[in-house]
Design a protein around this motif. Structure first.
Motif, PDB file in Angstrom:
ATOM      1  N   ALA A   2       0.839  -1.192   0.000  1.00  0.00           N
ATOM      2  CA  ALA A   2       0.000   0.000   0.000  1.00  0.00           C
ATOM      3  C   ALA A   2       0.876   1.243   0.000  1.00  0.00           C
ATOM      4  CB  ALA A   2      -0.907  -0.010   1.216  1.00  0.00           C
ATOM      5  N   ARG A   3       0.366   2.291  -0.604  1.00  0.00           N
ATOM      6  CA  ARG A   3       1.115   3.534  -0.721  1.00  0.00           C
ATOM      7  C   ARG A   3       0.265   4.695  -0.206  1.00  0.00           C
ATOM      8  NH1 ARG A   3       1.599   0.025  -4.888  1.00  0.00           N
ATOM      9  NH2 ARG A   3       3.658  -0.391  -5.668  1.00  0.00           N
ATOM     10  N   THR A   4       0.924   5.756   0.202  1.00  0.00           N
ATOM     11  CA  THR A   4       0.224   6.961   0.627  1.00  0.00           C
ATOM     12  C   THR A   4      -0.171   7.746  -0.617  1.00  0.00           C
ATOM     13  OG1 THR A   4       1.521   7.034   2.657  1.00  0.00           O
ATOM     14  CG2 THR A   4       0.435   9.071   1.985  1.00  0.00           C
ATOM     15  N   ARG A   5      -1.427   8.138  -0.697  1.00  0.00           N
ATOM     16  CA  ARG A   5      -1.918   8.915  -1.838  1.00  0.00           C
ATOM     17  C   ARG A   5      -2.691  10.122  -1.331  1.00  0.00           C
ATOM     18  NH1 ARG A   5       1.527   6.751  -5.194  1.00  0.00           N
ATOM     19  NH2 ARG A   5       1.014   4.695  -5.933  1.00  0.00           N
ATOM     20  N   LEU A   6      -2.902  11.081  -2.210  1.00  0.00           N
ATOM     21  CA  LEU A   6      -3.639  12.297  -1.893  1.00  0.00           C
ATOM     22  C   LEU A   6      -5.095  12.161  -2.307  1.00  0.00           C
ATOM     23  CD1 LEU A   6      -1.026  14.842  -3.271  1.00  0.00           C
ATOM     24  CD2 LEU A   6      -1.352  14.144  -0.894  1.00  0.00           C
ATOM     25  N   LEU A   7      -5.956  12.815  -1.572  1.00  0.00           N
ATOM     26  CA  LEU A   7      -7.372  12.857  -1.918  1.00  0.00           C
ATOM     27  C   LEU A   7      -7.687  14.266  -2.388  1.00  0.00           C
ATOM     28  CD1 LEU A   7     -10.062  11.414  -2.038  1.00  0.00           C
ATOM     29  CD2 LEU A   7     -10.429  12.024   0.350  1.00  0.00           C
ATOM     30  N   HIS A   8      -8.006  14.399  -3.652  1.00  0.00           N
ATOM     31  CA  HIS A   8      -8.292  15.693  -4.254  1.00  0.00           C
ATOM     32  C   HIS A   8      -9.661  16.182  -3.784  1.00  0.00           C
ATOM     33  CE1 HIS A   8      -9.322  18.566  -7.435  1.00  0.00           C
ATOM     34  NE2 HIS A   8      -8.018  18.690  -7.605  1.00  0.00           N
ATOM     35  N   PRO A   9      -9.827  17.475  -3.466  1.00  0.00           N
ATOM     36  CA  PRO A   9     -11.130  17.971  -3.013  1.00  0.00           C
ATOM     37  C   PRO A   9     -12.263  17.729  -4.009  1.00  0.00           C
ATOM     38  CG  PRO A   9      -9.427  19.612  -2.627  1.00  0.00           C
ATOM     39  CD  PRO A   9      -8.794  18.499  -3.423  1.00  0.00           C
ATOM     40  N   GLY A  10     -11.948  17.667  -5.297  1.00  0.00           N
ATOM     41  CA  GLY A  10     -12.965  17.411  -6.313  1.00  0.00           C
ATOM     42  C   GLY A  10     -13.572  16.023  -6.230  1.00  0.00           C
ATOM     43  N   PHE A  11     -12.928  15.141  -5.478  1.00  0.00           N
ATOM     44  CA  PHE A  11     -13.444  13.786  -5.291  1.00  0.00           C
ATOM     45  C   PHE A  11     -14.882  13.816  -4.770  1.00  0.00           C
ATOM     46  CE2 PHE A  11     -14.294  10.189  -2.539  1.00  0.00           C
ATOM     47  CZ  PHE A  11     -13.912   9.105  -3.297  1.00  0.00           C
ATOM     48  N   PHE A  12     -15.161  14.742  -3.862  1.00  0.00           N
ATOM     49  CA  PHE A  12     -16.454  14.783  -3.186  1.00  0.00           C
ATOM     50  C   PHE A  12     -17.587  15.330  -4.053  1.00  0.00           C
ATOM     51  CE2 PHE A  12     -13.159  14.932   0.032  1.00  0.00           C
ATOM     52  CZ  PHE A  12     -13.509  13.831   0.782  1.00  0.00           C
ATOM     53  N   THR A  13     -17.248  15.908  -5.200  1.00  0.00           N
ATOM     54  CA  THR A  13     -18.276  16.448  -6.081  1.00  0.00           C
ATOM     55  C   THR A  13     -18.238  15.835  -7.478  1.00  0.00           C
ATOM     56  OG1 THR A  13     -16.814  18.301  -6.633  1.00  0.00           O
ATOM     57  CG2 THR A  13     -18.417  18.646  -4.846  1.00  0.00           C
ATOM     58  N   ASP A  14     -17.419  14.828  -7.684  1.00  0.00           N
ATOM     59  CA  ASP A  14     -17.310  14.166  -8.977  1.00  0.00           C
ATOM     60  C   ASP A  14     -18.613  13.435  -9.299  1.00  0.00           C
ATOM     61  OD1 ASP A  14     -16.602  11.481 -10.534  1.00  0.00           O
ATOM     62  OD2 ASP A  14     -15.163  13.037 -11.112  1.00  0.00           O
ATOM     63  N   GLU A  15     -19.237  13.776 -10.426  1.00  0.00           N
ATOM     64  CA  GLU A  15     -20.548  13.216 -10.772  1.00  0.00           C
ATOM     65  C   GLU A  15     -20.519  11.700 -10.927  1.00  0.00           C
ATOM     66  OE1 GLU A  15     -22.711  15.169 -13.897  1.00  0.00           O
ATOM     67  OE2 GLU A  15     -22.020  17.146 -13.218  1.00  0.00           O
TER      68      GLU A  15
END
Length: 123
Positions: A2-15
């Motif tokens: 497993a690797r550390t990754r970033l969560l983009h803020p647009g994730f929460f509004t992606d259709e």
């Protein structure tokens, strides 16, 4: 690994993601952590379930198919090896400079694609 990754803020509004269940969204985030620096990983639903959703009563193979149909991943086969590529991975992830290069082949026009779709043969 497993690797550390970033969560983009647009994730929460992606259709595409909003059309899916919270469990799909957690799985999709987890795929980022399992994927190599190119966003590729082996398409092994049982192993993915053990690593990402061990206590959830779900069928990861079906969830992966839903992610495929939503256009979030590519499921493909190269030389008999089933693989997943996370779409737009490089757009949202910046792997560590020391992370090893991908040892998995990229999806190509010669590869068998969309293995999770209704037309694909079950495992």
């Amino acid at each position: 690994m497993a690797r550390t990754r970033l969560l983009h803020p647009g994730f929460f509004t992606d259709e595409a993601l909003l059309s899916l269940t919270p469990l799909h969204r957690i799985l999709f985030q987890g795929l980022w952590c399992l994927a190599d620096r190119e966003g590729r990983l082996e398409d092994k639903p049982v192993e993915i379930k053990i690593r990402l959703l061990p206590m959830d009563n779900c069928n990861v193979g079906e969830l992966l198919t839903d992610l495929l149909l939503a256009g979030l991943i590519i499921r493909y086969e190269v030389d008999g090896r089933r693989l997943i590529s996370v779409r737009n991975f490089a757009k949202y992830q910046k792997p560590h400079l020391r992370e090893m290069a991908s040892g998995l082949p990229a999806p190509t026009s010669e590869a068998k694609h969309d293995l999770g779709s209704a037309q694909a043969q079950p495992r």
